[in-house]
Scaffold this motif. Structure first.
Motif, PDB file in Angstrom:
ATOM      1  N   UNK A  66      -6.118  11.694   2.158  1.00 57.15           N
ATOM      2  CA  UNK A  66      -7.080  11.111   3.089  1.00 57.15           C
ATOM      3  C   UNK A  66      -7.481   9.734   2.588  1.00 57.15           C
ATOM      4  N   UNK A  67      -7.691   8.802   3.515  1.00 60.87           N
ATOM      5  CA  UNK A  67      -8.208   7.493   3.147  1.00 60.87           C
ATOM      6  C   UNK A  67      -9.487   7.187   3.910  1.00 60.87           C
ATOM      7  N   UNK A  68     -10.386   6.459   3.256  1.00 62.23           N
ATOM      8  CA  UNK A  68     -11.614   5.938   3.856  1.00 62.23           C
ATOM      9  C   UNK A  68     -11.642   4.438   3.599  1.00 62.23           C
ATOM     10  N   UNK A  69     -11.831   3.660   4.648  1.00 67.55           N
ATOM     11  CA  UNK A  69     -11.842   2.203   4.538  1.00 67.55           C
ATOM     12  C   UNK A  69     -13.104   1.654   5.177  1.00 67.55           C
ATOM     13  N   UNK A  87     -10.987   6.105   8.968  1.00 70.25           N
ATOM     14  CA  UNK A  87     -10.728   7.342   8.262  1.00 70.25           C
ATOM     15  C   UNK A  87      -9.462   7.957   8.842  1.00 70.25           C
ATOM     16  N   UNK A  88      -8.600   8.476   7.977  1.00 70.37           N
ATOM     17  CA  UNK A  88      -7.373   9.072   8.477  1.00 70.37           C
ATOM     18  C   UNK A  88      -6.592   9.780   7.388  1.00 70.37           C
ATOM     19  N   UNK A  89      -5.758  10.741   7.760  1.00 60.16           N
ATOM     20  CA  UNK A  89      -4.893  11.443   6.800  1.00 60.16           C
ATOM     21  C   UNK A  89      -3.732  10.549   6.376  1.00 60.16           C
ATOM     22  N   UNK A  90      -3.259  10.747   5.162  1.00 58.63           N
ATOM     23  CA  UNK A  90      -2.150   9.961   4.626  1.00 58.63           C
ATOM     24  C   UNK A  90      -0.981  10.872   4.279  1.00 58.63           C
ATOM     25  N   UNK A  91       0.214  10.339   4.405  1.00 63.38           N
ATOM     26  CA  UNK A  91       1.440  11.017   3.975  1.00 63.38           C
ATOM     27  C   UNK A  91       2.237  10.029   3.137  1.00 63.38           C
ATOM     28  N   UNK A  92       2.374  10.348   1.854  1.00 61.50           N
ATOM     29  CA  UNK A  92       3.100   9.488   0.922  1.00 61.50           C
ATOM     30  C   UNK A  92       4.412  10.172   0.539  1.00 61.50           C
ATOM     31  N   UNK A  93       5.477   9.387   0.498  1.00 63.45           N
ATOM     32  CA  UNK A  93       6.788   9.947   0.137  1.00 63.45           C
ATOM     33  C   UNK A  93       7.462   9.050  -0.891  1.00 63.45           C
ATOM     34  N   UNK A  94       7.885   9.656  -2.015  1.00 63.02           N
ATOM     35  CA  UNK A  94       8.575   8.923  -3.077  1.00 63.02           C
ATOM     36  C   UNK A  94      10.075   9.066  -2.863  1.00 63.02           C
ATOM     37  N   UNK A  95      10.693   8.026  -2.332  1.00 64.73           N
ATOM     38  CA  UNK A  95      12.132   8.042  -2.091  1.00 64.73           C
ATOM     39  C   UNK A  95      12.904   7.965  -3.402  1.00 64.73           C
ATOM     40  N   UNK A  96      12.293   7.360  -4.400  1.00 63.18           N
ATOM     41  CA  UNK A  96      12.847   7.274  -5.754  1.00 63.18           C
ATOM     42  C   UNK A  96      11.677   6.989  -6.683  1.00 63.18           C
ATOM     43  N   UNK A 144      -8.626   7.059  12.731  1.00 61.45           N
ATOM     44  CA  UNK A 144      -9.662   6.686  13.705  1.00 61.45           C
ATOM     45  C   UNK A 144     -10.493   5.567  13.111  1.00 61.45           C
ATOM     46  N   UNK A 145     -10.846   4.573  13.930  1.00 61.25           N
ATOM     47  CA  UNK A 145     -11.661   3.473  13.450  1.00 61.25           C
ATOM     48  C   UNK A 145     -12.789   3.162  14.415  1.00 61.25           C
ATOM     49  N   UNK A 146     -13.866   2.590  13.868  1.00 62.61           N
ATOM     50  CA  UNK A 146     -15.020   2.163  14.646  1.00 62.61           C
ATOM     51  C   UNK A 146     -15.339   0.730  14.259  1.00 62.61           C
ATOM     52  N   UNK A 147     -15.473  -0.149  15.257  1.00 63.37           N
ATOM     53  CA  UNK A 147     -15.621  -1.586  15.035  1.00 63.37           C
ATOM     54  C   UNK A 147     -16.886  -2.091  15.711  1.00 63.37           C
ATOM     55  N   UNK A 148     -17.599  -2.984  15.034  1.00 62.84           N
ATOM     56  CA  UNK A 148     -18.800  -3.572  15.613  1.00 62.84           C
ATOM     57  C   UNK A 148     -19.092  -4.918  14.992  1.00 62.84           C
ATOM     58  N   UNK A 149     -20.239  -5.503  15.355  1.00 67.16           N
ATOM     59  CA  UNK A 149     -20.631  -6.799  14.835  1.00 67.16           C
ATOM     60  C   UNK A 149     -21.265  -7.644  15.917  1.00 67.16           C
TER      61      UNK A 149
END
Length: 249
Positions: free
Chosen positions: A185-188, A204-213, A224-229
């Motif tokens: 999971x990532x939070x930004x 916020x969103x789930x992550x999938x990491x793959x090591x090819x080598x 999902x993101x929420x934007x304001x300002x």
């Protein structure tokens, strides 16, 4: 005058760090370059692209590092606009990193040069205007069969008063720590600006990491993101998609 002073300080520090790195590399031949990049898009018609290089030194303990990246942001200045704008930037950083057996930290200082600056640009990870930057990172790889990997990265641009920070955690997809895939999971969070021109964005969103080598890995995120300002009369929500790679020859 103040801007020139900042630039001179950064250049002096870069030269000093470069000389230290070169001296240590000549005796230990421990330079380790790595390359990384990302592409991100969302349903608000915004795209972000980044490509960078990190040069550090092998072994445990403290050592200097050099990092440089370039990025481009394509976005709509506010939710009612149909016209788009594009920022591009170049950002070198020098600093110190500490590597332990299962974790480490780093801290650095640099400068970001921005083409077509906009201090309130939504999603400008390095800040939407020229400025001195400060960076901090930390990671821990845990231990055991299903070790959890955690990572924190952050960057602050003093020129645009803009902060970007990202936290991630992941575990092996299978029962073994040697499995090439990891899920997490990532939070930004990012935001800032000045003179009434501000923006903020949370993801916020789930992550999938793959090591090819052992040298090459990719990470995908759908979230999902929420934007304001100040450019938005109310918050805007959207889906975002991200693909990253890292290569350590």
């Amino acid at each position: 005058m103040k801007l020139n002073t900042h630039r001179n300080a950064i250049l002096a520090l870069a030269v000093a760090m470069g000389m230290t790195t070169a001296a240590r590399a000549s005796s230990a031949q421990g330079l380790h370059p790595s390359f990384y990049g990302s592409a991100e898009a969302d349903t608000r018609h915004s795209q972000f692209y980044l490509l960078g290089m990190y040069v550090g030194m092998g072994g445990l303990g403290w050592s200097p590092y050099f990092n440089v990246n370039g990025w481009a942001l394509h976005f709509r200045p506010n939710r009612n606009a149909t016209a788009t704008s594009t920022l591009s930037a170049f950002s070198p950083t020098v600093g110190l990193a500490y590597a332990g057996r299962t974790g480490g930290v780093s801290a650095g200082v640099g400068y970001t040069w921005v083409h077509n600056p906009n201090v309130g640009a939504v999603g400008a990870q390095g800040g939407g205007s020229n400025g001195v930057t400060a960076s901090f990172g930390a990671y821990n790889n845990g231990s055991g069969r299903r070790s959890m990997h955690t990572q924190l990265l952050s960057n602050y641009n003093f020129g645009s008063q803009y902060l970007w920070a990202r936290g991630r955690a992941s575990v092996p997809f299978g029962s073994s720590m040697s499995h090439p895939a990891r899920i997490g999971l990532e939070l930004v969070g990012q935001g800032g600006g000045k003179n009434g021109n501000t923006s903020n964005e949370f993801q916020v969103g789930p992550t999938l990491e793959y090591a090819w080598s052992p040298q090459f890995r990719t990470t995908g995120v759908v979230g999902y993101e929420s934007v304001g300002g100040s450019s938005f009369t109310d918050r805007v929500n959207a889906a975002y998609f991200k693909l990253e790679f890292s290569l350590s020859p």
